[in-house]
Design an enzyme around this catalytic site. Structure first.
Site, short mmCIF file in Angstrom:
data_model
loop_
_atom_site.label_atom_id
_atom_site.label_comp_id
_atom_site.label_asym_id
_atom_site.label_seq_id
_atom_site.Cartn_x
_atom_site.Cartn_y
_atom_site.Cartn_z
N ARG A 98 29.47 43.95 25.23
CA ARG A 98 28.84 44.28 26.33
C ARG A 98 29.48 44.54 27.38
NH1 ARG A 98 27.86 44.32 31.61
NH2 ARG A 98 28.12 41.94 31.55
N ASP A 99 29.84 43.40 28.02
CA ASP A 99 30.77 43.56 29.36
C ASP A 99 31.99 44.30 28.91
OD1 ASP A 99 31.40 43.14 31.77
OD2 ASP A 99 32.17 41.00 31.68
N HIS A 159 32.89 32.62 34.17
CA HIS A 159 33.39 34.01 33.38
C HIS A 159 34.36 34.37 34.16
CE1 HIS A 159 32.00 38.21 31.93
NE2 HIS A 159 32.80 38.59 33.17
N HIS A 205 38.02 37.00 35.12
CA HIS A 205 38.73 38.09 34.63
C HIS A 205 40.21 37.83 34.88
CE1 HIS A 205 35.55 41.29 34.32
NE2 HIS A 205 34.93 40.19 34.15
N CYS A 253 40.46 48.82 32.43
CA CYS A 253 41.71 48.85 32.40
C CYS A 253 42.13 47.97 33.44
CB CYS A 253 42.41 50.50 32.44
SG CYS A 253 42.56 50.92 34.07
N ASN A 307 38.79 41.54 31.57
CA ASN A 307 38.49 40.22 31.11
C ASN A 307 39.30 39.37 30.32
OD1 ASN A 307 35.12 39.87 30.93
ND2 ASN A 307 35.35 42.13 30.51
#
Lengths: 310, 310
Positions: free
Chosen positions: B21-22, B213, B215, B246, B259
């Site tokens: 999903r993400d 979560h 990145h 990206c 991510n």
């Protein structure tokens, strides 16, 4: 917002810029002397107070460092800046001390197999020679630093015994270098073992400080630096733009691959309220300069994430 | 050697694989439904127990997720696996609940400017709607998770007030989701603030667990995960191969970029003696599968460092 963060375990970390030596030594292209001197100038400009400028090793084995004397002569000492020259044996140390360099760097190894391949010395020999280099530098009125290579794992022998690393650290501390460094030469460590080893070595070598040297081969370098800082390490190596070894070099055992980028380490530390004395915006300018030299192949993620024009 | 590491603050961390999903939502290429289902199959095979499989959002705004119902129908539930479907409003939640999905994911935002651009809701509206989605899922006999986006900084408003994030977490906890998640949506956080916010939110929402979560936009994700684990977070999101955005997307404010790669997070955690229930060698096999799909552009450093043939 950042002012009300809880106090970190260290309010200040000193850094050593290793790009001109550990970085350039592991690039396939040999840089011209004047470009090396420009890179050292960029490091001084962003506020680095200790810079690994050259390695006094066999020029047939390491052609990237064949101009070590010329590099040192070319980068006149700036006020408050310590230039470090690496030596792996007494002959190299003599060459380094014949220049105007302020500090000599020596390397002991935590595994026989790595030591024999890297510098033709088994573990015990490397400790004796490193201690000898430290003492030789001190007799010449210079200081010395010492690094324990493959302290977290060896590409040939695998796991490295922690008690052994602590013994090596204690033996080296007796020679009175400015600090004891633990290097994850192949970028294999995780933050759990880093926290444990830094804490134990710190106790073993007190009051000497502990320096750390991490490679980002497996994306653990900043986590390891954070764990080391929490455990009381007070100096950390970093390389502008992550200079030194392509990411694929990890597949060739013993090759140094993927130094942590100075930009990425400094971003993390400053964002967490830890001072380094580095001028962050000037650092990013230096990173852009290097990125142009590398034709856009800087490995700093922070550099890529910067807004255009910043 | 690894057996004698000191006990970490957590012996076990659960992970949520968010690649389908993400990850895919932020890739420019729209993946065919059957490839999405294969990716979910790879996640199940490596041992993921919770997987974000789809987002029930406006297909005109997010064409990558237009086949959400078909994806859920195509990946029959595997024993012990929780499939998560994201919804940003009640209509999306209705769509999600009309499928066989086990868990609905809702998103509250910590800044007005981000919320309005991301989901057409200001902060207060987003909290109310997220709480409503959680309650709707529970009434339908499903569970729900909820994530606080831009909890560490907003691309439009800059710093985010920590007290505000804690208030949001408390309000959401009242709706009884399975946990409260803090998301560094733009990859700007450092480990100091992560440790502080995780500890405070943990206290505010106890006994609910805290999920994180991160990145890797600025190379801080693994350090942040480590700090979060030390501060008591018990669930972490990750995306196979770092799928999703990206690295340059960081320059477009509000875009999810970079991510943390599941491979890199799991390597760090396992190396530090923290269990995840993940089959590490099968995970790397999944990473290689994805790397072939991405024509060699996986962003996992661990994958690159693996010896050939392993």
């Amino acid at each position: 917002m950042r002012g009300d963060l809880p106090a970190p375990s260290a309010a200040q970390i000193d850094i050593v810029e290793v790009g001109p030596r550990d970085g350039l030594q592991n690039e396939s292209r040999v840089w011209p002397t004047e470009d090396k001197i420009s890179l050292i100038g960029e490091a001084i400009a962003y506020g680095a107070k200790r810079i690994e400028v050259a390695s006094f090793v066999n020029p047939r084995r390491v052609p990237q460092m064949a101009d070590a004397e010329a590099v040192v002569a070319g980068c006149a000492n700036a006020p408050g800046v310590t230039r470090i020259g690496l030596a792996l044996n007494l002959r190299g140390a003599e060459r380094a001390l014949a220049t105007g360099i302020e500090q000599v760097g020596a390397v002991a190894v935590a595994s026989d197999a790595f030591g024999i391949r890297n510098q033709g010395q088994d573990r015990a020999e490397s400790v004796g020679i490193a201690a000898g280099i430290v003492e030789m530098a001190r007799r010449s009125g210079r200081s010395a630093q010492v690094t324990i290579a493959v302290a977290f794992g060896c590409p040939f022998e695998g796991a490295v015994d922690r008690a052994l690393v602590i013994d090596i650290a204690r033996a080296l501390a007796a020679a009175q270098p400015v600090e004891i460094a633990l290097a994850d030469t192949i970028g294999i460590a995780g933050p759990g073992e880093v926290a444990a080893l830094v804490a134990e070595v710190r106790t073993a070598v007190a009051p000497l400080p502990v320096r750390v040297h991490f490679h980002d081969t497996r994306n653990t370098a900043n986590a390891n630096i954070w764990a080391a800082v929490q455990a009381g390490a007070s100096v950390a190596d970093a390389s502008l733009g992550g200079l030194g070894g392509c990411p694929f070099a990890a597949q060739a055992p013993g090759t140094a691959a993927g130094n942590i980028a100075t930009e990425d380490m400094i971003y993390m530390l400053h964002r967490s309220g830890i001072g380094t004395g580095i001028d962050e915006s000037r650092l990013y300018r230096a990173g852009r300069w290097l990125d142009r030299k590398l034709k856009g192949s800087s490995r700093s993620k922070v550099l890529v994430a910067l807004p255009p024009g910043s």
